[in-house]
Design an enzyme around this catalytic site. Structure first.
Site, mmCIF file in Angstrom:
data_model
loop_
_atom_site.group_PDB
_atom_site.id
_atom_site.type_symbol
_atom_site.label_atom_id
_atom_site.label_comp_id
_atom_site.label_asym_id
_atom_site.label_seq_id
_atom_site.Cartn_x
_atom_site.Cartn_y
_atom_site.Cartn_z
ATOM 1 N N ASN A 175 -25.007 1.270 -2.435
ATOM 2 C CA ASN A 175 -23.816 0.633 -1.850
ATOM 3 C C ASN A 175 -23.804 0.999 -0.370
ATOM 4 O O ASN A 175 -23.421 2.104 0.006
ATOM 5 C CB ASN A 175 -22.564 1.166 -2.562
ATOM 6 C CG ASN A 175 -21.297 0.549 -2.015
ATOM 7 O OD1 ASN A 175 -21.326 -0.194 -1.031
ATOM 8 N ND2 ASN A 175 -20.176 0.864 -2.643
ATOM 9 N N ARG A 226 -25.052 -3.434 -4.084
ATOM 10 C CA ARG A 226 -23.733 -4.038 -4.006
ATOM 11 C C ARG A 226 -23.701 -4.936 -2.763
ATOM 12 O O ARG A 226 -24.041 -4.491 -1.666
ATOM 13 C CB ARG A 226 -22.671 -2.956 -3.869
ATOM 14 C CG ARG A 226 -21.303 -3.566 -3.708
ATOM 15 C CD ARG A 226 -20.334 -2.587 -3.118
ATOM 16 N NE ARG A 226 -19.026 -3.197 -3.003
ATOM 17 C CZ ARG A 226 -18.093 -2.784 -2.158
ATOM 18 N NH1 ARG A 226 -18.328 -1.774 -1.357
ATOM 19 N NH2 ARG A 226 -16.930 -3.369 -2.122
ATOM 20 N N HIS A 277 -13.599 -6.793 -5.382
ATOM 21 C CA HIS A 277 -13.564 -5.792 -6.469
ATOM 22 C C HIS A 277 -13.973 -6.426 -7.815
ATOM 23 O O HIS A 277 -13.544 -5.965 -8.871
ATOM 24 C CB HIS A 277 -12.148 -5.198 -6.663
ATOM 25 C CG HIS A 277 -11.635 -4.394 -5.522
ATOM 26 N ND1 HIS A 277 -10.333 -4.487 -5.091
ATOM 27 C CD2 HIS A 277 -12.226 -3.463 -4.746
ATOM 28 C CE1 HIS A 277 -10.139 -3.660 -4.072
ATOM 29 N NE2 HIS A 277 -11.278 -3.018 -3.847
ATOM 30 N N ARG A 284 -4.039 -1.780 4.683
ATOM 31 C CA ARG A 284 -4.002 -3.236 4.884
ATOM 32 C C ARG A 284 -2.630 -3.794 4.492
ATOM 33 O O ARG A 284 -2.025 -3.338 3.520
ATOM 34 C CB ARG A 284 -5.073 -3.936 4.039
ATOM 35 C CG ARG A 284 -6.480 -3.613 4.447
ATOM 36 C CD ARG A 284 -7.456 -4.524 3.707
ATOM 37 N NE ARG A 284 -8.813 -4.019 3.804
ATOM 38 C CZ ARG A 284 -9.559 -3.685 2.750
ATOM 39 N NH1 ARG A 284 -9.097 -3.819 1.526
ATOM 40 N NH2 ARG A 284 -10.774 -3.223 2.922
ATOM 41 N N GLU A 328 -17.774 0.823 -11.074
ATOM 42 C CA GLU A 328 -18.458 -0.308 -10.445
ATOM 43 C C GLU A 328 -19.968 -0.094 -10.409
ATOM 44 O O GLU A 328 -20.734 -1.042 -10.572
ATOM 45 C CB GLU A 328 -17.895 -0.507 -9.027
ATOM 46 C CG GLU A 328 -16.438 -0.950 -9.078
ATOM 47 C CD GLU A 328 -15.726 -0.879 -7.736
ATOM 48 O OE1 GLU A 328 -15.217 0.210 -7.404
ATOM 49 O OE2 GLU A 328 -15.662 -1.881 -7.030
#
Ligand code: ADP
Length: 399
Positions: free
Chosen positions: A7, A91, A180, A241, A384
């Protein structure tokens, strides 16, 4: 079969080496501060023993070289040579409309990932760098791309279209994509398995609440809506965010504060969310401490965060015409019982009843609703990297 999961971010690189048959993690770690002074590789072996190596990493090539050296190190390494890595799973954040599932990387795939870079300018170029270096170092090893957006590609047009001129979609691909995806896929499947539901005949809402947060509606095993949009900025209030807001705020603030659009977007990404509201922190542990100490804005940040999640759960129940289960995952969803409690207590309209004692758990699979609750509420730790390893194994096994 050993699978290496990579990743790659702009200044960090996380990795995990799996025995993909047993799903055991053989080694994992992170290279931090790539291209910045103070680069460091933190390496963890299968027993959890940690080693730290501080060495300049001017670029991702050096970082990957260090990871591969650590993995094959004679004393602490997990494997004896790079030949022991059967495939590498990468990823990739944005797959646009090109990718509805994970794929074996070839030149066409790379071209498409590059074409999506405008949609994820911070992420895709870094992901591509990781792929490029791994291909150089392991030219004969199959590489697989696993996309954050792919699981959400099943959304129907009415869920992904924005209320803007349609030409923006046709010309510039402006639409909801969602992120996600590996987490939403894993947690929705796991929820069905955990509760004994038929995945392909179930309605599940997944609340992935971390530093970045998103929520999805998964009906009969297919994502039908999700809260993040063209970029990860839309939807829930997050650590830093903003999530949803009136787009006219941009022009208004630009005039009032004399800021250009780039600076405002930077603030919406990095200085907003619960950090912006509270002025304290993006971390929910700090917010709880501040709230308990009487900080009113920390309290407001937590209330606003939970309220937004509750509103989305309501909307997604409507979108699916009901819901069987609501699951929480990621850093906040798995660990922050106060936040979970604040959200779940607001779901009374669904016939949800929180089991206060069960809700005390941290980071493990559990049902946190009472046996009488009409809708089950669960905590399901996400994974993940495991989804990436599984998809990579599935593709590599066919070669
Ligand atoms: P990312 O989006 O970076 O992958 P994570 O899913 O790791 O984020 O979530 C990180 C966030 O989880 C932290 O910022 C913090 O707010 C929250 N968190 C982690 N552990 C706890 C805890 N024990 N209690 C409350 N919040 C926690």
């Amino acid at each position: 079969m050993n699978v290496l999961v990579i990743n790659c971010g702009s200044s960090s690189l996380k990795f995990q080496l799996f025995n993909a048959d047993t799903e055991k993690v053989l080694a994992s770690g992170i290279c931090d501060r790539i291209g910045i002074e103070g680069s460091v590789l933190n390496y963890k072996d299968s027993e959890g023993k940690k080693t730290e190596k501080k060495e300049p990493m001017p670029n991702h090539t050096k970082a990957i070289e260090m990871v591969l050296e650590a993995l094959t190190d004679k004393q602490n390494g997990a494997i004896s040579s790079l030949e022991d890595i059967r495939a590498v799973g990468h990823r990739v954040v944005h797959g646009g409309e090109f990718f509805k599932e994970s794929v074996l990387i070839n030149d066409t795939v790379l071209t498409h990932i590059k074409e999506c870079s405008d949609l994820a300018p911070l992420h895709n170029p870094a992901n591509l760098m990781g792929i490029d270096v791994c291909r150089q170092k392991m030219p004969n090893t199959p590489m697989v791309a696993v996309f954050d957006t792919a699981f959400h590609q099943t959304m129907p047009p009415q869920a992904y279209v924005y209320g803007v001129p349609y030409e923006w979609y046709e010309k510039h691909k402006v639409r909801r994509y969602g992120f996600h995806g590996t987490s939403h896929k894993y947690v929705s499947q796991k929820t069905a398995e955990f509760l004994g539901l038929h995945y392909h005949n179930s309605k599940i809402i997944v609340c992935h609440l971390g530093n970045g947060s998103s929520i999805s509606a998964v009906k009969n095993g297919r994502c039908v809506d999700t809260s993040m949009g063209l970029t990860p900025l839309e939807g829930l209030i997050m650590g830093t965010r903003s999530g949803d807001l009136d787009p006219a705020i941009l022009e208004y603030i630009s005039k009032r504060e004399d800021l250009d659009i780039q600076s405002i977007l930077n603030m919406l990404n990095k200085k907003s969310g619960v950090l912006g509201i509270s002025g304290v922190s993006s971390d929910f542990r700090d917010l709880l401490d501040a709230d308990l100490g009487g900080n009113e804005r920390a309290k407001l940040a937590r209330l606003a965060f939970a309220y937004r999640v509750m509103k989305y759960v309501g909307a997604y129940c409507a979108a699916m015409n009901g819901v069987d289960a609501v699951s929480f995952c990621a850093g906040v969803g798995e660990n922050a019982k106060f936040i979970r409690g604040m959200i779940v207590r607001q779901l009374e309209f669904l016939g949800v009843e929180l089991d206060e004692e069960a809700n005390n758990i941290c980071g493990q699979e559990a049902i946190i609703s009472t046996p009488d609750s009409k809708v089950k509420v669960c905590v399901i730790p996400t994974n993940e990297e495991l989804v990436i390893a599984r998809d990579t194994k599935a593709i590599a096994s066919q070669l």
